[in-house]
Design a protein around this motif. Structure first.
Motif, PDB file in Angstrom:
ATOM      1  N   ASN A  33       0.793  -1.220   0.000  1.00  0.00           N
ATOM      2  CA  ASN A  33       0.000   0.000   0.000  1.00  0.00           C
ATOM      3  C   ASN A  33       0.834   1.283   0.000  1.00  0.00           C
ATOM      4  N   GLY A  34       0.478   2.175  -0.943  1.00  0.00           N
ATOM      5  CA  GLY A  34       1.135   3.464  -1.033  1.00  0.00           C
ATOM      6  C   GLY A  34       2.420   3.463  -1.827  1.00  0.00           C
ATOM      7  N   ASN A  35       2.811   2.308  -2.359  1.00  0.00           N
ATOM      8  CA  ASN A  35       4.075   2.198  -3.099  1.00  0.00           C
ATOM      9  C   ASN A  35       3.829   1.712  -4.519  1.00  0.00           C
ATOM     10  N   THR A  36       4.355   2.423  -5.460  1.00  0.00           N
ATOM     11  CA  THR A  36       4.362   1.946  -6.847  1.00  0.00           C
ATOM     12  C   THR A  36       5.796   1.533  -7.175  1.00  0.00           C
ATOM     13  N   PHE A  37       6.198   0.425  -6.604  1.00  0.00           N
ATOM     14  CA  PHE A  37       7.578  -0.027  -6.755  1.00  0.00           C
ATOM     15  C   PHE A  37       7.848  -0.492  -8.176  1.00  0.00           C
ATOM     16  N   SER A  38       8.983  -0.078  -8.706  1.00  0.00           N
ATOM     17  CA  SER A  38       9.441  -0.607  -9.981  1.00  0.00           C
ATOM     18  C   SER A  38      10.039  -1.991  -9.762  1.00  0.00           C
ATOM     19  N   ASN A  39      10.316  -2.678 -10.849  1.00  0.00           N
ATOM     20  CA  ASN A  39      10.955  -3.993 -10.735  1.00  0.00           C
ATOM     21  C   ASN A  39      12.316  -3.884 -10.046  1.00  0.00           C
ATOM     22  N   LEU A  40      13.048  -2.817 -10.297  1.00  0.00           N
ATOM     23  CA  LEU A  40      14.359  -2.665  -9.668  1.00  0.00           C
ATOM     24  C   LEU A  40      14.239  -2.353  -8.185  1.00  0.00           C
ATOM     25  N   GLU A  41      13.209  -1.625  -7.790  1.00  0.00           N
ATOM     26  CA  GLU A  41      12.986  -1.383  -6.364  1.00  0.00           C
ATOM     27  C   GLU A  41      12.575  -2.663  -5.655  1.00  0.00           C
TER      28      GLU A  41
ATOM     29  N   ASP B 182      14.216   4.247   3.537  1.00  0.00           N
ATOM     30  CA  ASP B 182      13.332   3.477   4.404  1.00  0.00           C
ATOM     31  C   ASP B 182      12.195   2.850   3.603  1.00  0.00           C
ATOM     32  N   PHE B 183      11.802   1.648   3.993  1.00  0.00           N
ATOM     33  CA  PHE B 183      10.674   0.946   3.377  1.00  0.00           C
ATOM     34  C   PHE B 183       9.471   1.066   4.299  1.00  0.00           C
ATOM     35  N   ASN B 184       8.411   1.706   3.792  1.00  0.00           N
ATOM     36  CA  ASN B 184       7.172   1.890   4.543  1.00  0.00           C
ATOM     37  C   ASN B 184       5.995   1.369   3.728  1.00  0.00           C
ATOM     38  N   VAL B 185       4.900   1.115   4.390  1.00  0.00           N
ATOM     39  CA  VAL B 185       3.612   0.977   3.721  1.00  0.00           C
ATOM     40  C   VAL B 185       2.705   2.076   4.257  1.00  0.00           C
ATOM     41  N   GLU B 186       1.765   2.487   3.465  1.00  0.00           N
ATOM     42  CA  GLU B 186       0.878   3.569   3.875  1.00  0.00           C
ATOM     43  C   GLU B 186      -0.229   3.025   4.764  1.00  0.00           C
ATOM     44  N   GLY B 187      -0.368   3.586   5.961  1.00  0.00           N
ATOM     45  CA  GLY B 187      -1.434   3.169   6.855  1.00  0.00           C
ATOM     46  C   GLY B 187      -2.793   3.636   6.358  1.00  0.00           C
TER      47      GLY B 187
ATOM     48  N   ARG C  65      -9.904  -2.156   8.087  1.00  0.00           N
ATOM     49  CA  ARG C  65      -8.652  -1.670   7.518  1.00  0.00           C
ATOM     50  C   ARG C  65      -7.672  -2.817   7.306  1.00  0.00           C
ATOM     51  N   LYS C  66      -6.898  -2.704   6.225  1.00  0.00           N
ATOM     52  CA  LYS C  66      -5.977  -3.770   5.862  1.00  0.00           C
ATOM     53  C   LYS C  66      -4.520  -3.435   6.141  1.00  0.00           C
ATOM     54  N   TRP C  67      -4.235  -2.184   6.460  1.00  0.00           N
ATOM     55  CA  TRP C  67      -2.838  -1.775   6.595  1.00  0.00           C
ATOM     56  C   TRP C  67      -2.603  -1.086   7.929  1.00  0.00           C
ATOM     57  N   MET C  68      -3.152  -1.673   8.986  1.00  0.00           N
ATOM     58  CA  MET C  68      -3.006  -1.152  10.333  1.00  0.00           C
ATOM     59  C   MET C  68      -2.076  -2.063  11.128  1.00  0.00           C
ATOM     60  N   SER C  69      -1.067  -1.492  11.763  1.00  0.00           N
ATOM     61  CA  SER C  69      -0.119  -2.280  12.544  1.00  0.00           C
ATOM     62  C   SER C  69      -0.490  -2.223  14.017  1.00  0.00           C
ATOM     63  N   TRP C  70      -1.301  -3.171  14.438  1.00  0.00           N
ATOM     64  CA  TRP C  70      -1.704  -3.219  15.841  1.00  0.00           C
ATOM     65  C   TRP C  70      -0.524  -3.568  16.734  1.00  0.00           C
ATOM     66  N   TYR C  71       0.354  -4.383  16.266  1.00  0.00           N
ATOM     67  CA  TYR C  71       1.531  -4.758  17.054  1.00  0.00           C
ATOM     68  C   TYR C  71       2.336  -3.516  17.452  1.00  0.00           C
ATOM     69  N   LYS C  72       2.638  -2.667  16.486  1.00  0.00           N
ATOM     70  CA  LYS C  72       3.394  -1.451  16.788  1.00  0.00           C
ATOM     71  C   LYS C  72       2.608  -0.548  17.727  1.00  0.00           C
ATOM     72  N   TYR C  73       1.313  -0.439  17.462  1.00  0.00           N
ATOM     73  CA  TYR C  73       0.495   0.483  18.255  1.00  0.00           C
ATOM     74  C   TYR C  73       0.511   0.126  19.738  1.00  0.00           C
ATOM     75  N   TYR C  74       0.243  -1.133  20.044  1.00  0.00           N
ATOM     76  CA  TYR C  74       0.130  -1.493  21.455  1.00  0.00           C
ATOM     77  C   TYR C  74       1.478  -1.488  22.170  1.00  0.00           C
TER      78      TYR C  74
ATOM     79  N   PHE D 240      -3.380   6.784  12.366  1.00  0.00           N
ATOM     80  CA  PHE D 240      -2.813   5.639  11.663  1.00  0.00           C
ATOM     81  C   PHE D 240      -2.926   5.732  10.147  1.00  0.00           C
ATOM     82  N   PHE D 241      -2.991   6.952   9.635  1.00  0.00           N
ATOM     83  CA  PHE D 241      -2.973   7.139   8.187  1.00  0.00           C
ATOM     84  C   PHE D 241      -1.582   7.491   7.671  1.00  0.00           C
ATOM     85  N   ALA D 242      -0.606   7.587   8.551  1.00  0.00           N
ATOM     86  CA  ALA D 242       0.764   7.880   8.160  1.00  0.00           C
ATOM     87  C   ALA D 242       1.475   6.592   7.751  1.00  0.00           C
ATOM     88  N   PRO D 243       2.641   6.708   7.141  1.00  0.00           N
ATOM     89  CA  PRO D 243       3.386   5.503   6.749  1.00  0.00           C
ATOM     90  C   PRO D 243       3.742   4.620   7.946  1.00  0.00           C
ATOM     91  N   VAL D 244       3.662   3.300   7.735  1.00  0.00           N
ATOM     92  CA  VAL D 244       4.038   2.309   8.730  1.00  0.00           C
ATOM     93  C   VAL D 244       5.433   1.807   8.375  1.00  0.00           C
TER      94      VAL D 244
END
Length: 504
Positions: free
Chosen positions: A216-224, A266-271, A278-287, A369-373
């Motif tokens: 989520n939030g990344n349009t990675f190229s093949n090289l990325e 840095d490698f992030n996904v968009e929260g 929601r599919k991109w929520m990091s409960w582990y980090k939150y708690y 939780f809408f910022a990058p994870v």
């Protein structure tokens, strides 16, 4: 036993395929049949599109993962609540993990196992479909993108099983599940690295841009994507070691090679918020970072200010120098840590108390939780390079990497001397990894303490095969960890001679 294993694997495949297919955006598939889905371009692409999310959210960063238990076993974080087995796994002296179906927190062993095999078997299906001639996209234009993602996710699934458990059932698209047998975690790691190398070969030789919703939030190229796969190989190679001897035996030249080809930012996904769907929520980090929940273990406070003891004193906060407030030239004390002397539940052990919480993730928490994870920091790859260079006796190059990195850019600490000793360089690498990388990839703190022989005495060095799997195999339950009694082979299954033994 083989038949039982076959039936168990089939159960995983069918249940997870049903889960993944239920969200497919494929015309006329109200109740998609697995064979139909795997015979169509849209069906196979849709399965591939959800693979990383399954790895990320359903267990990789969920309540039910072993992440919180690993966090406290590493004595990076501390808690006074019992959720996710954190109270049990941070007990002093250490106790064994209860590997029985009746254990209240058995889900941290069972769910992660099931979900990683969900990733693996679905990726296998995607690759089988492509091998059987299914072409993805207009005139097959997206086939190689999907194939590369299939290999990539096979590698992450098999690799993380090898990081977490003592044994595994690694597989690929050519596996005959009817003859699948148990292997060591090392073999699962080796197979995973081979699968990631296959992904790299696809990524390096085919041009594409990954759809933004896949990671989520990344349009990675093949090289990325190639850089990301190299970075995960470095992770698996380093973190799979269970002790100092295995760490020293790592092929550090290969670690350096993959790290030099790894991520450069840095490698992030968009929260996407914290609603139930929601599919991109990091409960582990939150708690673990949430105010009033997780705190920073006093071992870390001591690392930042050695005048403060690494254990909470029985006399209370008045016995701590400057009431436990860190005095340090490291500027990250101001940006990443918040003084908080409030503690509760003394009946659960004063060793759980601390004067700090981890505040670096507050901007993400405060964004609803809408910022990058954060998933992987560039600093992690930089420190892989530095450690590999030390192991290869290229000390000046290691010092250059350390001095150009977070030690000076974020910490504001003075550069290491060009003639610093090997011990000082190693200490600087450990310090940077400990302060810079918490709550990024699941288990990093634990894996680092494990491979350096520093986990508190009695900590388990890996998790057992879940009881439900053992029941299917008609095998006896077993477990690891503890001091009195202790389960497992010392220095192979359970930690000895670590940083702290409360019985001494």
């Amino acid at each position: 036993m083989i038949k039982k294993t076959y039936k168990y694997i089939l159960l995983i495949i069918l249940s997870i395929t049903y889960i993944n297919c239920s969200d497919l955006d494929v015309e006329n598939y109200n109740n998609p049949d697995r064979d139909i889905v795997l015979s169509t371009s849209d069906g196979v692409k849709s399965l591939a599109s959800g693979l990383f999310n399954t790895w990320f959210i359903q267990e990789q960063h969920n309540f039910g993962s072993p992440g919180p238990a690993m966090w406290v076993m590493a004595d990076w974080g501390t808690v006074t609540f019992a959720n996710y087995a954190t109270l049990d796994m941070s007990e002093e002296p250490r106790i064994f993990i209860d590997n029985s179906p009746s254990y209240a927190y058995h889900s941290i062993i069972r769910n992660y196992w099931q979900q990683m095999y969900a990733v693996i078997t679905t990726a296998n299906d995607v690759l089988v479909a492509i091998d059987n001639g299914v072409e993805i996209g207009d005139q097959g234009s997206e086939t190689m993108m999907v194939k590369g993602m299939g290999y990539f996710m096979q590698g992450l699934g098999n690799g993380y099983i090898g990081l977490v458990y003592d044994k595994a059932y690694p597989s690929d698209e050519n596996t005959d599940y009817a003859t699948l047998g148990v292997t060591s975690y090392q073999e699962s790691i080796e197979i995973a690295i081979n699968q990631l190398e296959k992904a790299i070969d696809v990524f390096d030789n085919n041009q594409f841009t990954l759809p933004i919703e896949w990671i989520n939030g990344n349009t990675f190229s093949n090289l990325e994507m190639s850089k990301l796969a190299h970075s995960f190989i470095a992770r698996l190679m380093v973190y799979s070691a269970r002790n100092v001897e295995q760490t020293n035996a790592i092929d550090w030249a290969k670690v350096l090679e993959h790290s030099e080809k790894g991520i450069t930012s840095d490698f992030n996904v968009e929260g996407d918020g914290n609603a139930s769907d929601r599919k991109w929520m990091s409960w582990y980090k939150y708690y673990m970072a949430r105010p009033t929940w997780g705190k920073v273990d006093m071992r870390i406070v001591n690392m930042l200010d050695e005048t403060i003891p690494a254990n909470w004193p029985e006399e209370g906060i008045s016995a701590l120098p400057h009431e436990g407030k860190i005095i340090s030239n490291d500027q990250r004390v101001l940006t990443d840590f918040q003084y908080n002397a409030s503690n509760n539940r003394p009946e659960r052990g004063l060793w759980r108390w601390s004067t700090y919480r981890y505040s670096r993730l507050d901007s993400w928490i405060n964004s609803n939780f809408f910022a990058p994870v954060i998933m992987m920091r560039k600093a992690e790859i930089d420190m892989f390079k530095a450690e590999a260079l030390v192991q290869l006796n290229r000390i000046p190059e290691a010092i250059n990497i350390i001095n150009a990195g977070t030690r000076t850019t974020r910490g504001g600490l003075p550069p290491l001397s060009t003639n610093a000793s090997i011990d000082d360089v190693k200490k600087a690498i450990t310090y940077e990894r400990t302060i810079e990388l918490p709550l990024t990839g699941m288990g990093i703190e634990y894996f680092d303490m494990r491979r350096s022989g520093q986990l508190q005495d009695g900590s388990l060095l890996h998790f057992p095969i879940p009881a439900q799997q053992l029941e299917v195999l008609v095998e006896p339950f077993y477990t690891f960890g503890g001091l009195n009694p202790q389960f497992g082979v010392p220095n192979e299954d359970v930690s000895i001679n670590g940083w702290y033994n409360p019985q001494n």
